[in-house]
Design a protein around this motif. Structure first.
Motif, PDB file in Angstrom:
ATOM      1  N   GLU A 208      64.897 -31.246 -17.177  1.00 26.94           N
ATOM      2  CA  GLU A 208      64.114 -31.444 -18.578  1.00 26.94           C
ATOM      3  C   GLU A 208      63.133 -32.488 -18.345  1.00 26.94           C
ATOM      4  O   GLU A 208      62.024 -32.324 -18.931  1.00 26.94           O
ATOM      5  N   LEU A 209      63.617 -33.631 -17.657  1.00 26.43           N
ATOM      6  CA  LEU A 209      62.583 -34.680 -17.342  1.00 26.43           C
ATOM      7  C   LEU A 209      61.436 -34.138 -16.570  1.00 26.43           C
ATOM      8  O   LEU A 209      60.182 -34.491 -16.841  1.00 26.43           O
ATOM      9  N   LEU A 210      61.526 -33.216 -15.738  1.00 25.71           N
ATOM     10  CA  LEU A 210      60.584 -32.723 -14.758  1.00 25.71           C
ATOM     11  C   LEU A 210      59.619 -31.893 -15.580  1.00 25.71           C
ATOM     12  O   LEU A 210      58.400 -31.741 -15.448  1.00 25.71           O
ATOM     13  N   VAL A 211      60.420 -31.178 -16.371  1.00 23.50           N
ATOM     14  CA  VAL A 211      59.505 -30.162 -17.161  1.00 23.50           C
ATOM     15  C   VAL A 211      58.685 -30.862 -18.321  1.00 23.50           C
ATOM     16  O   VAL A 211      57.441 -30.437 -18.376  1.00 23.50           O
ATOM     17  N   ASN A 212      59.079 -31.782 -18.611  1.00 18.61           N
ATOM     18  CA  ASN A 212      58.495 -32.564 -19.705  1.00 18.61           C
ATOM     19  C   ASN A 212      57.548 -33.739 -19.352  1.00 18.61           C
ATOM     20  O   ASN A 212      56.412 -34.084 -20.093  1.00 18.61           O
ATOM     21  N   ASP A 213      57.573 -34.168 -18.072  1.00 20.32           N
ATOM     22  CA  ASP A 213      56.793 -35.121 -18.011  1.00 20.32           C
ATOM     23  C   ASP A 213      55.691 -34.653 -16.346  1.00 20.32           C
ATOM     24  O   ASP A 213      56.223 -34.635 -15.474  1.00 20.32           O
ATOM     25  N   GLU A 214      54.703 -34.085 -16.885  1.00 19.74           N
ATOM     26  CA  GLU A 214      53.645 -33.373 -16.222  1.00 19.74           C
ATOM     27  C   GLU A 214      53.245 -34.434 -14.969  1.00 19.74           C
ATOM     28  O   GLU A 214      52.857 -34.107 -13.904  1.00 19.74           O
ATOM     29  N   LEU A 216      54.661 -37.017 -13.709  1.00 18.49           N
ATOM     30  CA  LEU A 216      55.828 -37.318 -12.754  1.00 18.49           C
ATOM     31  C   LEU A 216      55.995 -36.178 -11.805  1.00 18.49           C
ATOM     32  O   LEU A 216      56.043 -36.277 -10.534  1.00 18.49           O
ATOM     33  N   ARG A 217      55.682 -34.767 -12.428  1.00 17.81           N
ATOM     34  CA  ARG A 217      55.865 -33.770 -11.801  1.00 17.81           C
ATOM     35  C   ARG A 217      54.788 -33.474 -10.737  1.00 17.81           C
ATOM     36  O   ARG A 217      55.083 -33.202  -9.375  1.00 17.81           O
ATOM     37  N   ALA A 218      53.675 -33.974 -11.159  1.00 20.21           N
ATOM     38  CA  ALA A 218      52.519 -33.848 -10.319  1.00 20.21           C
ATOM     39  C   ALA A 218      52.511 -34.676  -9.111  1.00 20.21           C
ATOM     40  O   ALA A 218      52.206 -34.348  -7.960  1.00 20.21           O
ATOM     41  N   ARG A 219      53.237 -36.084  -9.411  1.00 24.99           N
ATOM     42  CA  ARG A 219      53.250 -37.077  -8.329  1.00 24.99           C
ATOM     43  C   ARG A 219      54.364 -36.657  -7.210  1.00 24.99           C
ATOM     44  O   ARG A 219      54.097 -36.799  -6.240  1.00 24.99           O
ATOM     45  N   LEU A 220      55.196 -36.137  -7.814  1.00 28.61           N
ATOM     46  CA  LEU A 220      56.447 -35.540  -7.161  1.00 28.61           C
ATOM     47  C   LEU A 220      55.983 -34.658  -5.903  1.00 28.61           C
ATOM     48  O   LEU A 220      56.401 -34.777  -4.916  1.00 28.61           O
ATOM     49  N   MET A 221      55.225 -33.635  -6.434  1.00 29.37           N
ATOM     50  CA  MET A 221      54.632 -32.442  -5.538  1.00 29.37           C
ATOM     51  C   MET A 221      53.587 -32.864  -4.658  1.00 29.37           C
ATOM     52  O   MET A 221      53.539 -32.372  -3.680  1.00 29.37           O
ATOM     53  N   SER A 222      52.864 -33.891  -4.954  1.00 31.90           N
ATOM     54  CA  SER A 222      51.767 -34.365  -4.199  1.00 31.90           C
ATOM     55  C   SER A 222      52.042 -35.637  -3.176  1.00 31.90           C
ATOM     56  O   SER A 222      51.408 -35.770  -2.371  1.00 31.90           O
ATOM     57  N   VAL A 240      67.407 -30.786  -1.323  1.00 35.29           N
ATOM     58  CA  VAL A 240      66.560 -31.544  -0.615  1.00 35.29           C
ATOM     59  C   VAL A 240      66.598 -33.047  -1.349  1.00 35.29           C
ATOM     60  O   VAL A 240      66.545 -34.077  -0.575  1.00 35.29           O
ATOM     61  N   VAL A 241      66.529 -33.207  -2.277  1.00 37.04           N
ATOM     62  CA  VAL A 241      66.707 -34.476  -3.152  1.00 37.04           C
ATOM     63  C   VAL A 241      67.928 -35.178  -2.788  1.00 37.04           C
ATOM     64  O   VAL A 241      67.847 -36.437  -2.565  1.00 37.04           O
ATOM     65  N   ILE A 242      68.976 -34.725  -2.436  1.00 36.03           N
ATOM     66  CA  ILE A 242      70.303 -35.291  -2.216  1.00 36.03           C
ATOM     67  C   ILE A 242      70.106 -35.568  -0.785  1.00 36.03           C
ATOM     68  O   ILE A 242      70.691 -36.595  -0.367  1.00 36.03           O
ATOM     69  N   GLU A 243      69.566 -34.888   0.174  1.00 38.62           N
ATOM     70  CA  GLU A 243      69.333 -35.261   1.623  1.00 38.62           C
ATOM     71  C   GLU A 243      68.551 -36.610   1.515  1.00 38.62           C
ATOM     72  O   GLU A 243      68.885 -37.651   2.295  1.00 38.62           O
ATOM     73  N   ASN A 244      67.415 -36.726   0.844  1.00 41.27           N
ATOM     74  CA  ASN A 244      66.642 -37.851   0.553  1.00 41.27           C
ATOM     75  C   ASN A 244      67.420 -39.093   0.029  1.00 41.27           C
ATOM     76  O   ASN A 244      67.451 -40.091   0.574  1.00 41.27           O
ATOM     77  N   ASN A 250      66.665 -46.671  -0.351  1.00 38.81           N
ATOM     78  CA  ASN A 250      65.565 -47.609  -0.815  1.00 38.81           C
ATOM     79  C   ASN A 250      64.194 -47.187  -1.091  1.00 38.81           C
ATOM     80  O   ASN A 250      63.586 -47.358  -1.975  1.00 38.81           O
ATOM     81  N   THR A 251      63.688 -46.335  -0.145  1.00 43.76           N
ATOM     82  CA  THR A 251      62.289 -45.739  -0.222  1.00 43.76           C
ATOM     83  C   THR A 251      62.408 -44.609  -1.574  1.00 43.76           C
ATOM     84  O   THR A 251      61.672 -44.766  -2.361  1.00 43.76           O
ATOM     85  N   PHE A 252      63.251 -43.999  -1.659  1.00 39.86           N
ATOM     86  CA  PHE A 252      63.402 -43.174  -2.839  1.00 39.86           C
ATOM     87  C   PHE A 252      63.588 -43.731  -4.174  1.00 39.86           C
ATOM     88  O   PHE A 252      62.629 -43.586  -5.152  1.00 39.86           O
ATOM     89  N   GLN A 253      64.088 -44.845  -4.280  1.00 41.53           N
ATOM     90  CA  GLN A 253      64.199 -45.886  -5.678  1.00 41.53           C
ATOM     91  C   GLN A 253      62.920 -46.435  -5.814  1.00 41.53           C
ATOM     92  O   GLN A 253      62.451 -46.385  -6.913  1.00 41.53           O
ATOM     93  N   LEU A 254      62.326 -46.968  -4.956  1.00 37.78           N
ATOM     94  CA  LEU A 254      60.760 -47.259  -4.887  1.00 37.78           C
ATOM     95  C   LEU A 254      59.887 -46.306  -5.381  1.00 37.78           C
ATOM     96  O   LEU A 254      58.992 -46.517  -6.266  1.00 37.78           O
ATOM     97  N   GLU A 255      59.988 -44.976  -4.692  1.00 39.94           N
ATOM     98  CA  GLU A 255      58.903 -43.969  -4.862  1.00 39.94           C
ATOM     99  C   GLU A 255      59.238 -43.241  -6.457  1.00 39.94           C
ATOM    100  O   GLU A 255      58.225 -43.063  -7.052  1.00 39.94           O
ATOM    101  N   PHE A 256      60.552 -42.885  -6.428  1.00 39.07           N
ATOM    102  CA  PHE A 256      60.739 -42.030  -7.873  1.00 39.07           C
ATOM    103  C   PHE A 256      61.996 -42.858  -8.456  1.00 39.07           C
ATOM    104  O   PHE A 256      63.051 -42.039  -8.450  1.00 39.07           O
ATOM    105  N   PRO A 257      61.905 -43.805  -9.326  1.00 37.82           N
ATOM    106  CA  PRO A 257      63.090 -44.541  -9.744  1.00 37.82           C
ATOM    107  C   PRO A 257      63.629 -43.504 -10.726  1.00 37.82           C
ATOM    108  O   PRO A 257      65.006 -43.688 -11.033  1.00 37.82           O
TER     109      PRO A 257
END
Length: 274
Positions: A208-214, A216-222, A240-244, A250-257
């Motif tokens: 729901e977060l990804l659907v409603n936050d355009e 964030l979704r765009a940043r995620l994909m790019s 894939v998200v859980i692999e990361n 640490n990178t994950f938390q910085l990029e997409f908290p």
């Protein structure tokens, strides 16, 4: 009232009391879960099982996650690996001989991902099939490195590619984590234990977060942080998200908290370094 009637009445009262206590506990825990988004407890055991010496050496020498745990958690981890091995049927194909290394490393990967769960068995897996390399799959008439087949309750992996996933600890490519996440994801949809409920409900919140936050979704994909395969469907996205999450927290938390917090909640991962 004769003695047998008294005993029967006593047994009935104890049984009814057990039902009442269980109901009260479930209500209390439900309130706790709704507030804190985690189980009231995870690791309560009457007796901790021990791996044999060779199996423990495999954990110590080849499984980095285990070595990062404090001693008490190591004992819990070892117990769960023992129980997971005991619970599953391991099957070798195309010349693969099932040995301690295969059993321990696959089981340790499952236990790592469910270490924050109360029920860690992943009930939808009853057998683990291991091929030496890529194998032909009838599901889509193609060669696969791994797959989870819920109808057959089977996790199937190429051992060569499974081992490849652990050669680099930070490339965000790990076949075992990826395929076991699929199994946990589907299992969480079917099961109603407290950990499965938290996992599936939090994934809905993330979706729901990804659907409603355009934005964030765009940043995620790019961003390029998650490989393109993540955007195939919701199941591949989560795998894939859980692999990361496991390999580069640490990178994950910085990029997409925002996403990181949801994944940590899904897994109930209260572990140093995450």
């Amino acid at each position: 009232m004769d003695l047998s009637s008294v005993i029967l009445l006593g047994v009935l009262l104890v049984f009814l009391l057990g039902i009442i206590v269980n109901y009260i506990f479930k209500m209390v825990e439900m309130a706790y879960v709704m507030r804190y988004k985690k189980p009231m407890y995870n690791h309560v055991y009457l007796y901790l099982k021990r791996l044999n010496k060779n199996q423990r050496l495999i954990l110590e020498r080849q499984f980095t996650f285990y070595n990062k745990l404090p001693n008490k958690s190591k004992r819990h981890f070892e117990h769960r690996v023992f129980r997971f091995i005991e619970d599953k049927e391991f099957i070798g194909r195309s010349g693969v001989e099932i040995n301690d290394e295969i059993k321990v490393l696959i089981s340790a990967t499952a236990v790592m991902l469910t270490f924050g769960f109360r029920d860690f068995y992943i009930g939808l897996i009853s057998k683990i099939v291991v091929y030496p390399t890529k194998f032909y799959s009838k599901t889509n008439d193609a060669y696969h490195k791994g797959e989870f087949n819920p109808k057959l309750e089977a996790l199937v992996v190429s051992w060569e590619d499974f081992k490849e996933g652990y050669k680099s600890a930070d490339d965000n490519l790990n076949l075992g984590i990826h395929e076991l996440t699929h199994a946990i994801h589907i299992n969480s949809i079917k099961e109603r234990d407290v950990s499965s409920t938290i996992f599936s409900d939090t994934f809905k919140e993330l979706s729901e977060l990804l659907v409603n936050d355009e934005a964030l979704r765009a940043r995620l994909m790019s961003s390029g942080y998650f490989r393109k395969y993540a955007f195939t469907n919701q199941f591949e996205f989560l795998a894939v998200v859980i692999e990361n999450f496991i390999e580069t927290p640490n990178t994950f938390q910085l990029e997409f908290p925002e996403i990181y917090v949801k994944v940590k909640q899904m897994l109930n991962f209260n572990i140093v370094g995450y």
